[in-house]
Design a protein around this motif. Sequence first.
Motif, mmCIF file in Angstrom:
data_model
loop_
_atom_site.group_PDB
_atom_site.id
_atom_site.type_symbol
_atom_site.label_atom_id
_atom_site.label_comp_id
_atom_site.label_asym_id
_atom_site.label_seq_id
_atom_site.Cartn_x
_atom_site.Cartn_y
_atom_site.Cartn_z
ATOM 1 N N TRP A 190 44.545 -22.952 87.754
ATOM 2 C CA TRP A 190 45.358 -22.799 86.551
ATOM 3 C C TRP A 190 44.617 -21.859 85.605
ATOM 4 C CZ3 TRP A 190 43.849 -25.501 81.753
ATOM 5 C CH2 TRP A 190 44.646 -25.110 80.660
ATOM 6 N N LEU A 191 45.242 -20.727 85.314
ATOM 7 C CA LEU A 191 44.679 -19.761 84.374
ATOM 8 C C LEU A 191 45.629 -19.660 83.186
ATOM 9 C CD1 LEU A 191 43.378 -18.958 87.180
ATOM 10 C CD2 LEU A 191 43.174 -16.657 86.246
ATOM 11 N N ALA A 192 45.275 -20.295 82.064
ATOM 12 C CA ALA A 192 46.077 -20.170 80.852
ATOM 13 C C ALA A 192 46.145 -18.703 80.438
ATOM 14 C CB ALA A 192 45.483 -21.010 79.729
ATOM 15 N N ARG A 193 47.093 -18.365 79.569
ATOM 16 C CA ARG A 193 47.279 -16.961 79.179
ATOM 17 C C ARG A 193 45.976 -16.315 78.690
ATOM 18 N NH1 ARG A 193 51.264 -12.936 77.876
ATOM 19 N NH2 ARG A 193 49.972 -11.089 77.683
ATOM 20 N N PRO A 194 45.207 -16.958 77.794
ATOM 21 C CA PRO A 194 43.956 -16.317 77.363
ATOM 22 C C PRO A 194 42.974 -16.088 78.506
ATOM 23 C CG PRO A 194 44.564 -18.080 75.856
ATOM 24 C CD PRO A 194 45.449 -18.210 77.058
ATOM 25 N N VAL A 195 42.988 -16.988 79.493
ATOM 26 C CA VAL A 195 42.036 -16.873 80.596
ATOM 27 C C VAL A 195 42.438 -15.737 81.535
ATOM 28 C CG1 VAL A 195 40.973 -18.071 82.547
ATOM 29 C CG2 VAL A 195 41.456 -19.313 80.429
ATOM 30 N N VAL A 196 43.717 -15.664 81.888
ATOM 31 C CA VAL A 196 44.136 -14.582 82.786
ATOM 32 C C VAL A 196 43.939 -13.231 82.105
ATOM 33 C CG1 VAL A 196 46.615 -14.443 82.218
ATOM 34 C CG2 VAL A 196 45.856 -13.973 84.527
ATOM 35 N N ASP A 197 44.161 -13.175 80.792
ATOM 36 C CA ASP A 197 43.907 -11.926 80.065
ATOM 37 C C ASP A 197 42.432 -11.555 80.113
ATOM 38 O OD1 ASP A 197 46.572 -11.790 79.461
ATOM 39 O OD2 ASP A 197 46.350 -12.333 77.346
ATOM 40 N N GLU A 198 41.566 -12.566 79.957
ATOM 41 C CA GLU A 198 40.125 -12.321 79.987
ATOM 42 C C GLU A 198 39.675 -11.845 81.367
ATOM 43 O OE1 GLU A 198 35.890 -14.624 79.051
ATOM 44 O OE2 GLU A 198 37.790 -15.701 78.828
ATOM 45 N N VAL A 199 40.213 -12.466 82.410
ATOM 46 C CA VAL A 199 39.849 -12.063 83.775
ATOM 47 C C VAL A 199 40.225 -10.604 84.014
ATOM 48 C CG1 VAL A 199 40.345 -12.424 86.218
ATOM 49 C CG2 VAL A 199 39.971 -14.393 84.723
ATOM 50 N N LEU A 200 41.434 -10.229 83.612
ATOM 51 C CA LEU A 200 41.905 -8.865 83.862
ATOM 52 C C LEU A 200 41.229 -7.841 82.963
ATOM 53 C CD1 LEU A 200 45.703 -9.571 84.421
ATOM 54 C CD2 LEU A 200 44.034 -8.846 86.132
ATOM 55 N N ALA A 201 40.768 -8.272 81.787
ATOM 56 C CA ALA A 201 40.102 -7.345 80.868
ATOM 57 C C ALA A 201 38.634 -7.144 81.213
ATOM 58 C CB ALA A 201 40.234 -7.846 79.432
ATOM 59 N N ALA A 202 38.031 -8.124 81.859
ATOM 60 C CA ALA A 202 36.603 -8.029 82.181
ATOM 61 C C ALA A 202 36.375 -6.975 83.261
ATOM 62 C CB ALA A 202 36.091 -9.381 82.669
ATOM 63 N N PRO A 203 35.271 -6.237 83.161
ATOM 64 C CA PRO A 203 34.953 -5.272 84.227
ATOM 65 C C PRO A 203 34.837 -5.994 85.576
ATOM 66 C CG PRO A 203 33.549 -4.922 82.303
ATOM 67 C CD PRO A 203 34.285 -6.212 82.067
ATOM 68 N N HIS A 204 35.655 -5.581 86.515
ATOM 69 C CA HIS A 204 35.650 -6.183 87.856
ATOM 70 C C HIS A 204 35.898 -7.699 87.779
ATOM 71 C CE1 HIS A 204 34.003 -2.313 88.953
ATOM 72 N NE2 HIS A 204 32.963 -2.518 88.177
ATOM 73 N N GLY A 205 36.739 -8.138 86.837
ATOM 74 C CA GLY A 205 36.976 -9.566 86.628
ATOM 75 C C GLY A 205 37.570 -10.253 87.840
ATOM 76 N N THR A 206 38.591 -9.667 88.440
ATOM 77 C CA THR A 206 39.199 -10.302 89.608
ATOM 78 C C THR A 206 38.237 -10.313 90.796
ATOM 79 O OG1 THR A 206 40.256 -8.194 90.179
ATOM 80 C CG2 THR A 206 41.579 -9.776 88.938
ATOM 81 N N ALA A 207 37.444 -9.250 90.926
ATOM 82 C CA ALA A 207 36.451 -9.211 92.007
ATOM 83 C C ALA A 207 35.404 -10.298 91.792
ATOM 84 C CB ALA A 207 35.786 -7.839 92.064
ATOM 85 N N ARG A 208 35.038 -10.513 90.528
ATOM 86 C CA ARG A 208 34.057 -11.562 90.249
ATOM 87 C C ARG A 208 34.618 -12.936 90.601
ATOM 88 N NH1 ARG A 208 31.800 -13.719 84.420
ATOM 89 N NH2 ARG A 208 30.341 -15.246 85.300
ATOM 90 N N LEU A 209 35.881 -13.184 90.235
ATOM 91 C CA LEU A 209 36.488 -14.467 90.575
ATOM 92 C C LEU A 209 36.562 -14.640 92.090
ATOM 93 C CD1 LEU A 209 37.889 -17.090 89.849
ATOM 94 C CD2 LEU A 209 40.014 -15.809 89.523
ATOM 95 N N ALA A 210 36.928 -13.583 92.800
ATOM 96 C CA ALA A 210 36.975 -13.644 94.262
ATOM 97 C C ALA A 210 35.597 -13.937 94.839
ATOM 98 C CB ALA A 210 37.531 -12.342 94.822
ATOM 99 N N ASP A 211 34.579 -13.298 94.280
ATOM 100 C CA ASP A 211 33.209 -13.515 94.751
ATOM 101 C C ASP A 211 32.756 -14.953 94.496
ATOM 102 O OD1 ASP A 211 33.025 -10.926 95.639
ATOM 103 O OD2 ASP A 211 31.924 -10.194 93.886
ATOM 104 N N GLU A 212 33.126 -15.494 93.328
ATOM 105 C CA GLU A 212 32.739 -16.868 92.999
ATOM 106 C C GLU A 212 33.407 -17.861 93.942
ATOM 107 O OE1 GLU A 212 30.575 -18.198 90.802
ATOM 108 O OE2 GLU A 212 29.872 -16.176 90.330
ATOM 109 N N LEU A 213 34.670 -17.636 94.251
ATOM 110 C CA LEU A 213 35.352 -18.511 95.206
ATOM 111 C C LEU A 213 34.687 -18.444 96.578
ATOM 112 C CD1 LEU A 213 39.040 -17.758 94.200
ATOM 113 C CD2 LEU A 213 37.930 -19.989 94.018
ATOM 114 N N LYS A 214 34.340 -17.219 96.992
ATOM 115 C CA LYS A 214 33.670 -17.049 98.287
ATOM 116 C C LYS A 214 32.321 -17.749 98.284
ATOM 117 C CE LYS A 214 32.257 -13.496 101.599
ATOM 118 N NZ LYS A 214 32.189 -12.031 101.875
#
Length: 388
Positions: free
Chosen positions: A47-71
């Motif tokens: 669950w990514l609330a609106r502020p969180v999904v915005d933060e993930v997409l705004a962060a440099p390589h945010g989605t890649a970081r989330l993918a790496d953390e899950l891995k």
Amino acid sequence: MALSRLPLGYCANVHPARTFADLLSGLDRFTVPVMRRIGRPLGAGLWLARPVVDEVLAAPHGTARLADELKRCGLTAHTFNAFPYGDFHAARVKENVYLPDWTSVERLAYTERCATVLAALLPEGGEGSISTLPIGFKGFNSQPGFLQAAERLTDCALTLARLAAENGRVIRVAIEPEPFCLLETTEETIEFFHVLWGVAAARGAEEAVREHIGVCYDVCHQAVEFEDPAACVAALDRAGVRVNKVQVSCAVELTDPAENRAGREALRQFVEPRYLHQVFARLRDGRTVGAVDLTPEFLNDPGPEFKSAEVWRIHFHVPVDAERLGPLGTTRSALAPALAAVAALSYAPHIEVETYTWSVMPGQGGADLVTALANEIEATQKIMNDLG
């Protein structure tokens, strides 16, 4: 067809995540320990609330970081919950969870941003799902219009179709019927989809909508409405409405409320200020009546129909491994028939456990959340295994 073979998981809206850091912390504090407890792969129902999904997409390589953390954690993610838009752990959520509704550009943009993140987490050729609110809430003075909501959902389907064409990941939105919402019964849901398909056809987008927009079947919600699981799923299938996601959940049940004084008193412990707990009663003539929330005022004077009813069911998610809660029952008996009906479909929807109420559940102060979630997953997996 059989039930989904993807790793079963739980919906992470059960623990607060107001920032990207909170989201990652939740994986380490809860999700990974749950996986260790059950001893097999676990799906992270994020669950990514609106502020969180915005933060993930705004962060440099945010989605890649989330993918790496899950891995790093050994987790997979194939489904998101994008129903709660804001702080789902605020002091008072109640009807605010239905805002913004599906007539708004904010809801559309939020859902599309969640899809962008989920696409980055899926394997090549993977399929994802995103559950969302049932258009809006009936209790508001101004209710959202079906036609405008259908336009927004058509826009969303076209975005998801483009995303699939670009990266090969198919993501589907799953509208989640809920008591006292614009879509609460299976009949209302099917009626809306006919409106949606008509709007989409006029725009040349019916194929995209049928592929990418469907339903999230929450077993608790439809049990509160006293809907038969097999009939519910079969009706959706006959109508051509795709079940994209299933949330395994249980409601509270009070049988023979007129005589069950201990049960009525036990219900008072379930009155709490954060979430909305809709109440439905089945009368002895088969009709149902509803109350928008479980409150002290309702319990003090529920009215003659509720007083003489055969049974009450309350939208308060309780552990899926619990058949009873002291003098109260649960709708756990609906789980096996619901999953059996889903298993009979020609495709396999995503499945997750969703008991988000642990923080407000009576008698759970200091409870070990990891153990509780693991027990729920094990109980659900057993039902799935027994169904083959």
